[in-house]
Design a protein around this motif. Structure first.
Motif, PDB file in Angstrom:
ATOM      1  N   LEU A  11      -8.988  10.303   8.180  1.00 39.63           N
ATOM      2  CA  LEU A  11      -7.867   9.348   8.167  1.00 39.63           C
ATOM      3  C   LEU A  11      -8.219   8.130   7.325  1.00 39.63           C
ATOM      4  CD1 LEU A  11      -6.822   9.364  11.939  1.00 39.63           C
ATOM      5  CD2 LEU A  11      -5.976  10.801  10.088  1.00 39.63           C
ATOM      6  N   ALA A  59      -1.644   9.351   6.996  1.00 33.85           N
ATOM      7  CA  ALA A  59      -2.310   9.388   8.302  1.00 33.85           C
ATOM      8  C   ALA A  59      -1.266   9.554   9.405  1.00 33.85           C
ATOM      9  CB  ALA A  59      -3.128   8.123   8.514  1.00 33.85           C
ATOM     10  N   GLU A  76     -13.829   8.358  13.373  1.00 34.82           N
ATOM     11  CA  GLU A  76     -13.480   7.604  12.167  1.00 34.82           C
ATOM     12  C   GLU A  76     -14.400   6.381  12.089  1.00 34.82           C
ATOM     13  OE1 GLU A  76     -11.249   8.235   9.654  1.00 34.82           O
ATOM     14  OE2 GLU A  76     -10.677  10.136  10.577  1.00 34.82           O
ATOM     15  N   SER A  89      -9.127   2.089   9.909  1.00 30.41           N
ATOM     16  CA  SER A  89      -9.446   3.477  10.306  1.00 30.41           C
ATOM     17  C   SER A  89      -9.264   3.653  11.803  1.00 30.41           C
ATOM     18  CB  SER A  89     -10.904   3.822   9.958  1.00 30.41           C
ATOM     19  OG  SER A  89     -11.196   3.478   8.645  1.00 30.41           O
ATOM     20  N   ARG A 131      -5.646   3.846  12.816  1.00 34.52           N
ATOM     21  CA  ARG A 131      -5.058   5.146  12.443  1.00 34.52           C
ATOM     22  C   ARG A 131      -5.427   6.203  13.495  1.00 34.52           C
ATOM     23  NH1 ARG A 131      -6.203   5.277   5.905  1.00 34.52           N
ATOM     24  NH2 ARG A 131      -4.723   3.612   5.418  1.00 34.52           N
TER      25      ARG A 131
END
Ligand SMILES: C[S@@+](CC[C@H](N)C(=O)[O-])C[C@H]1O[C@@H](n2cnc3c(N)ncnc32)[C@H](O)[C@@H]1O
Length: 403
Positions: free
Chosen positions: A176, A184, A208, A214, A217
């Protein structure tokens, strides 16, 4: 506890020259800014830089989270439903496999708890042809001696992909972070199809980077999964199996990440220095979830636990931290002059530690904080300081088995 590092990082399968520091610096800058060039895995220099530096880091994260997965399934009574298989293959999919680092960390741990003769099918997904050439070599080296069939699948998410009919484990690492926000958001389409095909008792591990973008997401994907596929139960890091929307997403500025002490190899620490990193911990956002199995109801706790999701901050005259019960976050603080035998644990807490909360009447809500009274006792859930997130849970009928 400081974890030891695993085997040495794999040397390049293509040549033995040292990686170019300029390539690593460029890659590190691009990955940090979420601007990694399309096809960086297909360039020998940047792929090699990734393999020497990021690959062992991903492997260490995979190893840590897979161990936590085993702890958690045994704590919630799921062990037999998932691992009791011998003749039919154990099928794993890895989305955004790259050089296979995360898979190399997770698979030996998970496969180590299966009967030795279990055949394994591994479906590797990536948009890079080079990644799909290198990852099988790396993974085979790690899984020497096991019967592993590998299916590399070239694809670009969120486009649709060829999937196995049934699978038992889904892993996804640092994917992602490389997609744009829109992509994403859309990845739940191929992911959703994968979740539908997962056998009851199947599980997923998604990891992640620890940065805000990140992390958010991944947390959004988590929330979407439990809304669309409520048969998936989040086992970690969120405590208490609540499957509630993540409270970190309530405001734009929050996120949730781990920071666990870890002893990396000398090679990784040296490379870290060249790009201005300090590598003494595993920094990541992660999710472990499992698909409900009717024959094995989850063992839930009668007593919810709280997980520290920030650093413990010491300021003049007080200490405070942000705690999550899997549905809500609370800022809890205590005055230094109240420090005593009963609450001394509070002062030693670190991110990811899980505690038994004191009774509500020992906390007063004031100006956005919950103030602990001098009577409030703070107890650490056993095992929680070793792997974060609280590996153990009090069992039903055993309210305080560790006191
Ligand atoms: C940072 S690497 C992660 C590798 C491995 N999972 C790990 O954690 O170490 C991300 C991988 O995702 C692949 N990737 C990025 N965007 C993708 C997309 N939209 N579809 C398929 N693969 C993608 C890249 O080619 C790269 O190999």
């Amino acid at each position: 506890m400081l974890h030891s590092h695993g085997p040495k990082s794999p040397k390049s399968t293509s040549d033995d020259t040292r990686i170019k520091h300029s390539a690593l610096s460029r890659l590190s800058r691009d990955l940090t800014r979420h601007t990694a060039e399309d096809g960086y895995m297909d360039s020998p220099e940047s792929r090699k830089a990734y393999e020497e530096y990021y690959h062992p880091i991903s492997r260490a994260k995979g190893d840590a989270v897979a161990r936590e997965f085993l702890d958690r399934i045994s704590a919630v009574g799921q062990y037999p439903s998932f691992l009791d298989r011998k003749d039919s293959p154990f099928v794993v999919a890895d989305f955004g496999t790259g050089t296979g680092g995360l898979a190399e960390g997770i698979l030996p741990v998970v496969l180590g708890s299966l009967p030795a003769e279990t055949p394994v099918e591994l479906w590797l997904y990536d948009k890079s042809e080079e990644a799909l050439r290198i990852a099988p070599q790396n993974i085979r080296k790690t899984l020497t001696g096991l019967a592993v069939r590998i299916h590399p699948v070239r694809c670009t998410f969120p486009g649709s992909v060829r999937l196995p009919d049934t699978l038992h484990f889904l892993i996804q690492g640092n994917l992602l972070a490389e997609m744009d926000d829109g992509a994403a958001d859309q990845i739940y389409r191929p992911l959703g199809e994968t979740l539908r095909r997962m056998a009851p008792g199947g599980a997923l591990i998604w990891v992640e980077p620890a940065d805000r973008i990140s992390s958010r997401r991944l947390l959004s994907l988590r929330d979407r999964m439990i809304k669309l596929y409520p048969e998936f139960i989040v086992l970690a890091p969120c405590p208490n199996l609540r499957n509630a929307s993540c409270p970190a997403l309530k405001t734009d500025k929050d996120w949730c990440h781990e920071d666990r002490p870890y002893a990396f190899s000398e090679d990784v620490r040296r490379l870290a220095k060249t790009v201005g990193h300090i590598k003494d911990s595993l920094k990541m956002t992660y999710i472990i979830a499992m698909k409900r199995h009717d024959d094995f109801p989850f063992r839930t706790s009668t007593m919810p636990v709280w997980r520290l999701v920030s650093e413990l901050r010491e300021e003049t005259g007080l200490a405070w931290g942000i705690f999550c019960d899997g549905a809500e976050r609370r800022r809890i603080r205590i005055l230094k002059r109240y420090k005593n035998e009963g609450n001394k644990t509070f002062w030693k807490l670190g991110r990811g530690d899980t505690i038994l909360p004191p009774p509500e009447d020992q906390m007063n809500a004031r100006s956005g904080f919950w103030d602990l009274s001098p009577q409030a006792e703070i107890r650490l859930v056993p095992g929680s300081s070793e792997n974060g997130a609280g590996s153990a849970m009090p069992e039903q009928g055993q309210d305080r088995p560790w006191t």
